[in-house]
Design a protein around this motif. Structure first.
Motif, PDB file in Angstrom:
ATOM      1  N   ASP A  50      -1.289   2.568  -3.030  1.00 52.39           N
ATOM      2  CA  ASP A  50      -2.422   3.584  -2.938  1.00 52.39           C
ATOM      3  C   ASP A  50      -2.215   4.878  -3.598  1.00 52.39           C
ATOM      4  O   ASP A  50      -3.297   5.333  -3.736  1.00 52.39           O
ATOM      5  CB  ASP A  50      -2.475   3.654  -1.280  1.00 52.39           C
ATOM      6  CG  ASP A  50      -2.929   2.611  -0.523  1.00 52.39           C
ATOM      7  OD1 ASP A  50      -3.370   1.521  -1.178  1.00 52.39           O
ATOM      8  OD2 ASP A  50      -2.900   2.533   0.727  1.00 52.39           O
ATOM      9  N   GLY A 105      -4.719  -0.595  -5.629  1.00 51.51           N
ATOM     10  CA  GLY A 105      -4.692   0.870  -5.478  1.00 51.51           C
ATOM     11  C   GLY A 105      -5.176   1.624  -6.650  1.00 51.51           C
ATOM     12  O   GLY A 105      -5.862   1.385  -7.625  1.00 51.51           O
ATOM     13  N   PRO A 108       0.958  -1.181  -0.023  1.00 50.77           N
ATOM     14  CA  PRO A 108       0.003  -0.017   0.086  1.00 50.77           C
ATOM     15  C   PRO A 108       0.969   1.304   0.040  1.00 50.77           C
ATOM     16  O   PRO A 108       0.411   2.300  -0.642  1.00 50.77           O
ATOM     17  CB  PRO A 108      -0.872  -0.104   1.324  1.00 50.77           C
ATOM     18  CG  PRO A 108      -0.932  -1.592   1.361  1.00 50.77           C
ATOM     19  CD  PRO A 108       0.450  -2.360   1.177  1.00 50.77           C
TER      20      PRO A 108
END
Length: 343
Positions: free
Chosen positions: A25, A168, A21
């Motif tokens: 993200d 993401g 992440p």
């Protein structure tokens, strides 16, 4: 109630690191991987007045009274976290075993997460689909245990087969099955070895160094992760078209970028195995997972198989026996005649 569950581990062809992440993200990550016929296995029995946890492959045991609040202390924390997320009433005995060596770089911890949660969901008579189990398994490590890592291992274990995964970038997780037939997979097996280096990789330490550098603005690390992600699309195309020589060149590129991330990602042993494989005629080589030990993939012409096998095992390398696995996590009750139901 007695439950048995198994979930496959995976090999990653390209994109690892970009699924974490910290990068995914904001930048969007992507991975191509495939499940293989080596598994983490869970056997669970509900009843009694104690919680008994045992990992047969590493020889660890935890036994406490039923109802005890789990404390994370480095001993069977994945097992404890699974019970915290999906508790059961009364006593429970959970026994686990992995088919792969510790620190193999084949996503065994993610596979164990998936197996544990699928088992406990079955004990609780809850219906979770494979993607839900995968996402819970990711949260088990990252939210419950506060460990660094990405999502690819859990999705491979839950879904099985050849996967193109995107992460993401505002789109969440998208899992697409690649069009690789059983016949093509069998042919690829004739061109591919998984070599265990004899060294466990230290993924948490490697992850910390890389992500600290990334967050500190290290341009080389950021560029390497972006390039690793960008290799994914052509890797998926090579797999679907059966272009194994082209695939080898792409995993070589991924491996080159992995080594840019941290100076310890290629160990001396890995360097020796790689050199021996290439001298014997291998087309391409890469580490599985984060690197710094664990396993290596070696792609080669089918007529060079014996030479490559002899070269990589002449030192410390050990060949794993495997096939591609098209099924994901499977769970069944053993105290009745229930059939496997995919968890």
């Amino acid at each position: 109630m007695n439950i048995e569950t198994q979930a496959p581990v995976r090999i990653d062809f390209a994109g690892g690191w970009s699924d974490v992440p910290t990068f995914a993200d904001t930048k969007g990550g992507a991975v191509v991987n495939a499940a293989i016929s080596l598994f983490t296995r869970v056997r669970c029995r509900i009843g009694g007045n104690r919680i008994a946890l045992r990992a047969d492959d590493i020889g660890e045991v935890v036994t406490v009274p039923a109802g005890t609040v789990m404390t994370y202390d480095g001993q069977l924390d994945l097992h404890k976290a699974a019970l915290t997320m999906l508790p059961v009433n009364g006593g429970v005995e959970i026994v686990t075993r992995s088919d792969v060596p510790p620190g193999s770089g084949l996503g065994a911890s993610g596979s164990l997460d998936v197996s544990l949660l699928a088992t406990l969901a079955r004990c609780r008579e809850e219906t979770l689909d494979a993607a839900e189990i995968a996402e819970m398994a990711f949260l088990l490590e990252t939210a419950e245990l506060k460990l660094d890592g990405g999502r690819q291992d859990q999705y491979a274990a839950a879904l099985g087969g050849f996967l193109g995964l995107t992460f993401g970038g505002g789109a969440g997780v998208q899992a697409n099955r690649l069009h690789v037939s059983q016949e093509a997979a069998t042919d690829l097996e004739e061109h591919l070895l998984i070599v265990y280096t004899g060294q466990s990789h230290f993924s948490p330490e490697t992850h910390r160094r890389v992500w600290h550098a990334y967050l500190d603005g290290d341009r080389e690390v950021a560029d390497a992760i972006a390039t690793i992600r960008d290799v994914v699309k052509p890797v998926g195309e090579a797999l679907e078209s059966g272009d194994w020589h082209g695939l080898a060149g792409l995993i070589d590129e991924n491996w080159s970028q992995q080594q840019r991330l941290d100076a310890t990602i290629q160990t001396d042993t890995m360097e020796r195995i790689e050199a021996a494989a290439r001298q014997a005629g291998a087309w391409g080589v890469k580490a599985t997972g984060a690197g710094a030990g664990g396993c290596m993939l070696v792609l080669f012409p089918a007529d060079r198989r014996q030479a490559v096998e002899e070269a990589v095992t002449a030192g410390v390398g050990r060949l794993l026996q495997w096939r591609f696995e098209f099924e994901g996590v499977q769970s069944r009750r053993t105290d009745d005649d229930a059939d496997n139901d995919g968890g």
